[in-house]
Motif scaffolding. Structure first.
Motif, short mmCIF file in Angstrom:
data_model
loop_
_atom_site.label_atom_id
_atom_site.label_comp_id
_atom_site.label_asym_id
_atom_site.label_seq_id
_atom_site.Cartn_x
_atom_site.Cartn_y
_atom_site.Cartn_z
N ARG A 74 47.66 41.20 14.60
CA ARG A 74 47.88 41.18 16.04
C ARG A 74 46.71 41.83 16.76
N ASP A 75 46.50 41.43 18.01
CA ASP A 75 45.42 41.99 18.82
C ASP A 75 45.88 41.99 20.28
N HIS A 76 45.04 42.48 21.17
CA HIS A 76 45.45 42.56 22.57
C HIS A 76 44.26 42.33 23.49
N LEU A 77 44.56 41.81 24.67
CA LEU A 77 43.57 41.56 25.72
C LEU A 77 44.16 41.97 27.06
N ASP A 78 43.28 42.24 28.02
CA ASP A 78 43.75 42.43 29.37
C ASP A 78 44.36 41.12 29.87
N ALA A 79 45.47 41.20 30.56
CA ALA A 79 46.19 40.00 31.00
C ALA A 79 45.34 39.10 31.88
N GLN A 80 44.35 39.65 32.56
CA GLN A 80 43.51 38.85 33.46
C GLN A 80 42.22 38.37 32.82
N SER A 81 42.03 38.67 31.53
CA SER A 81 40.80 38.25 30.87
C SER A 81 40.91 36.79 30.43
N ARG A 82 39.77 36.19 30.20
CA ARG A 82 39.72 34.81 29.72
C ARG A 82 38.48 34.67 28.84
N ASP A 83 38.59 33.93 27.77
CA ASP A 83 37.45 33.68 26.89
C ASP A 83 37.66 32.36 26.17
N ASN A 84 36.65 31.92 25.42
CA ASN A 84 36.70 30.60 24.78
C ASN A 84 37.37 30.60 23.42
N GLN A 85 38.04 31.70 23.09
CA GLN A 85 38.78 31.76 21.83
C GLN A 85 40.28 31.92 22.05
N THR A 86 40.73 31.98 23.29
CA THR A 86 42.12 32.29 23.58
C THR A 86 42.79 31.16 24.35
N GLY A 87 43.88 30.67 23.80
CA GLY A 87 44.72 29.66 24.45
C GLY A 87 46.17 30.08 24.36
N PHE A 88 47.08 29.12 24.29
CA PHE A 88 48.49 29.49 24.20
C PHE A 88 49.32 28.31 23.72
N ARG A 89 50.54 28.61 23.34
CA ARG A 89 51.52 27.65 22.87
C ARG A 89 52.81 27.92 23.62
N ILE A 90 53.60 26.89 23.87
CA ILE A 90 54.84 27.09 24.62
C ILE A 90 56.06 26.86 23.72
N VAL A 91 57.20 27.32 24.23
CA VAL A 91 58.48 27.11 23.54
C VAL A 91 59.50 26.68 24.58
N ARG A 92 60.39 25.80 24.18
CA ARG A 92 61.50 25.37 25.04
C ARG A 92 62.77 25.98 24.50
N VAL A 93 63.50 26.69 25.34
CA VAL A 93 64.77 27.29 24.93
C VAL A 93 65.83 26.20 24.86
N LEU A 94 66.59 26.17 23.78
CA LEU A 94 67.62 25.16 23.59
C LEU A 94 68.99 25.74 23.83
#
Length: 597
Positions: free
Chosen positions: A575-595
């Motif tokens: 695990r690692d951490h970033l400032d919530a307002q930071s952006r870089d070319n190695q960080t994206g995201f994945r979503i989940v749908r609650v069922l």
């Protein structure tokens, strides 16, 4: 260092000189080198004939083998027909048949087939020092082995394999007919066709059908026949004809079928979701981490995104609630509403029961006919969360009790661009130049805002995964540091294996293996924002999978490592951490749908 061949690894394993894990790992590494072109696959060339020993008339008088063990003996015609020789040949044939029967009927599925291919079709020659071309005594079988191990069914990979196959002598190609190598390839082809068929309503149907066509043509090229292949061909013809009919222009008063191609049971009713009560949390500005060197945002963060911290307000709050919106500022993009609209007429086949099926894929079809991201319904369960480092401790049991539909891939540039257009905001610049790549250079706020936008369109709850949910999904039912065990290889993730990588794989690239939950790129590729605020360890962390908050509200957790990470930093527990307002070319995201249950 001496480089062994596939056959020698099989012999070592059969003799008990290496254990099963070492055998599979070293065999895979060798095949990876063959696939990567580091070890060229050469057509089999018989060795130069060695000097033969001429037996004297007295059969017991020959001593040449004692003098020169390298010299091989030839059997005189008089001895070939002897009763003992005939009996020995019969016994040897019976032994071969017995071994073959055990492999096909008593062995352990694919592993038995793999062992059989190793013994029958693997190289004889050892290369030394720097990797040299490996001469294969059946290059057709070796090509099949390497292709299946590479698990790359892209058009380019199939075209390359086809060219190599056609270049082989006809006699070599004919030798695989009826072999275990061809049987394994048949199984792989049918599985690939089934996987594509499951996505027929999820991806572009023309792309899916084109992929299936390439696989079917490949099966014809290498001589795969049988009822199942014939049925797959027939099914493709029907699906292709249906797609052509669907593409035919309709009259203006005709109504399109929004359910066309959606896998699973038929969808008849719009989704109605109860609007959860939003909560709030005080937003605190974060500071940049010098080690991460984040690039400051070009576009403003969408209003309402910051209030997504409601999802991580406290360990007693559920992470399922979407964030509340904030008042719009002058000149800012349109805000995303605080909760899903119950009037949205999205149709879906997402339901918890899919987790127990062989094809747990689902999707939402929005009221305007557009489709949401491809999702995989994962099962509920209990697992041990944590690893060996201080920030990954203490280890604890966590129970995921609610069914979730997790994005099969990271959110792509194309998917995020649709959000930007709907919100009338400028999308952050992307470094890889293709809409099929995972979106990067997004802040934690923007990732949450995208999930809120999907929630509004679907009338359901989309969000980021909590950290516990993410690790559960990444492990895919396994307990080791990697889904494949104690070690990881390039076929399992996109990461800096032997040299630094400079880019991720495309968001829908399947050249690496999916994990046990049929999710791609959970490890490596791009690191992914999750809901949780950063805290130094798991002390007092909840055991129910909920997201947590910590003292430093500006720091958010990222999981999975990226293409630029070493194998140590793409462990399931890392695990690692970033400032919530930071952006870089190695960080994206994945979503989940609650069922809903």
């Amino acid at each position: 260092m001496e480089l062994k061949t596939l056959r020698q690894y099989s012999r070592d394993y059969a003799a008990g000189s290496i254990d099963r894990e070492s055998y599979l790992r070293e065999r895979r590494e060798l095949l990876d080198k063959i696939v990567a072109g580091e070890i060229p696959v050469l057509a089999f060339a018989p060795p130069e004939p060695e000097l033969k020993t001429e037996f004297p008339d007295d059969e017991e008088g020959d001593t040449t083998l004692e003098i020169d063990p390298k010299r091989v003996t030839s059997v005189s015609p008089a001895r070939v027909g002897s009763p003992m020789a005939i009996i020995a040949v019969i016994v040897a044939l019976l032994a071969v048949l017995a071994i073959g029967g055990w492999i096909f009927w008593g062995g352990d599925g694919d592993e038995a087939v793999i062992s059989a291919v190793d013994e029958i079709d693997s190289p004889e020659v050892i290369t030394t020092a720097a990797p040299q071309p490996v001469a294969l005594d059946n290059s057709a079988s070796a090509l099949l082995d390497a292709f299946m191990e590479g698990n790359d069914w892209s058009g380019a990979a199939i075209e390359k394999f086809s060219a190599q196959w056609r270049a082989l002598p006809a006699t070599d190609r004919a030798e695989v007919i009826g072999s275990t190598a061809l049987g394994s390839m048949t199984t792989a082809v049918l599985k690939q066709i089934a996987d594509e068929n499951a996505l027929l309503g999820l991806n572009d149907p023309q792309d899916v059908l084109a992929n299936q066509r390439r696989v079917l043509d490949l099966s014809k090229l290498i001589g795969i026949v049988g009822d199942r292949i014939e049925k797959a061909e027939s099914d493709w013809q029907l699906a292709n004809a249906e797609q052509e009919r669907a593409a035919t222009p309709q009259s203006s008063d005709s109504t399109p079928d929004d359910n066309r191609g959606v896998s699973g049971d038929a969808i008849d009713m719009p989704v109605t979701v109860t609007t959860p009560e939003p909560s709030s949390v005080e937003a605190a500005p974060g500071t940049d981490k010098e080690s991460q060197a984040p690039v400051r945002a070009d576009p403003p963060a969408p209003p309402g995104a910051r209030e997504a911290e409601a999802s991580v307000a406290a360990t007693t709050d559920t992470p399922n609630a979407p964030a509340a919106s904030a008042p719009a500022k002058e000149g800012a993009p349109k805000p995303v509403s605080s909760a899903p609209k119950t009037t949205a007429k999205a149709k879906t086949n997402c339901k918890p029961e899919l987790a127990q099926t062989r094809r747990p894929f689902c999707i939402d079809v929005f009221a305007d006919g557009e489709k949401g991201p491809v999702l995989v319904v994962i099962p509920t369960g209990t697992f041990t969360m944590g690893g060996v480092r201080a920030e990954e401790s203490p280890n604890r049991e966590v129970t995921i009790s609610a069914a979730l539909a997790v994005g099969m891939f990271e959110v792509s540039v194309k998917e995020f661009d649709a959000f930007c257009q709907a919100q009338e905001m400028t999308c952050p610049s992307q470094p890889y130049g293709d809409e099929t790549y995972p979106v990067v250079n997004v802040t934690w706020d923007e990732a949450n805002a995208y999930a809120q936008w999907l929630s509004e369109r679907a009338g359901a709850t989309y969000r980021l995964l909590s950290e516990a949910e993410w690790e559960f999904a990444a492990r895919g039912g396994t307990t080791g540091p990697y889904p494949s065990g104690e070690e990881i290889v390039p076929t399992d993730a996109r990461f800096s294996y032997q040299a630094p990588e400079s880019s991720p794989l495309a968001a829908n690239d399947r050249s690496v293996n999916r994990n046990g939950f049929k999710l791609y790129h959970m490890l490596g590729n791009v690191q992914e924002w999750v809901l949780d605020a950063w805290r130094e360890n798991y002390a007092d962390a909840p055991s129910n999978g909920q997201a947590v908050k910590a003292n430093n509200e500006g720091e958010r957790v990222v999981r999975g490592g990226s293409f630029a990470s070493s194998k140590e930093n793409i462990r399931a527990a890392s695990r690692d951490h970033l400032d919530a307002q930071s952006r870089d070319n190695q960080t994206g995201f994945r979503i989940v749908r609650v069922l809903s249950p």
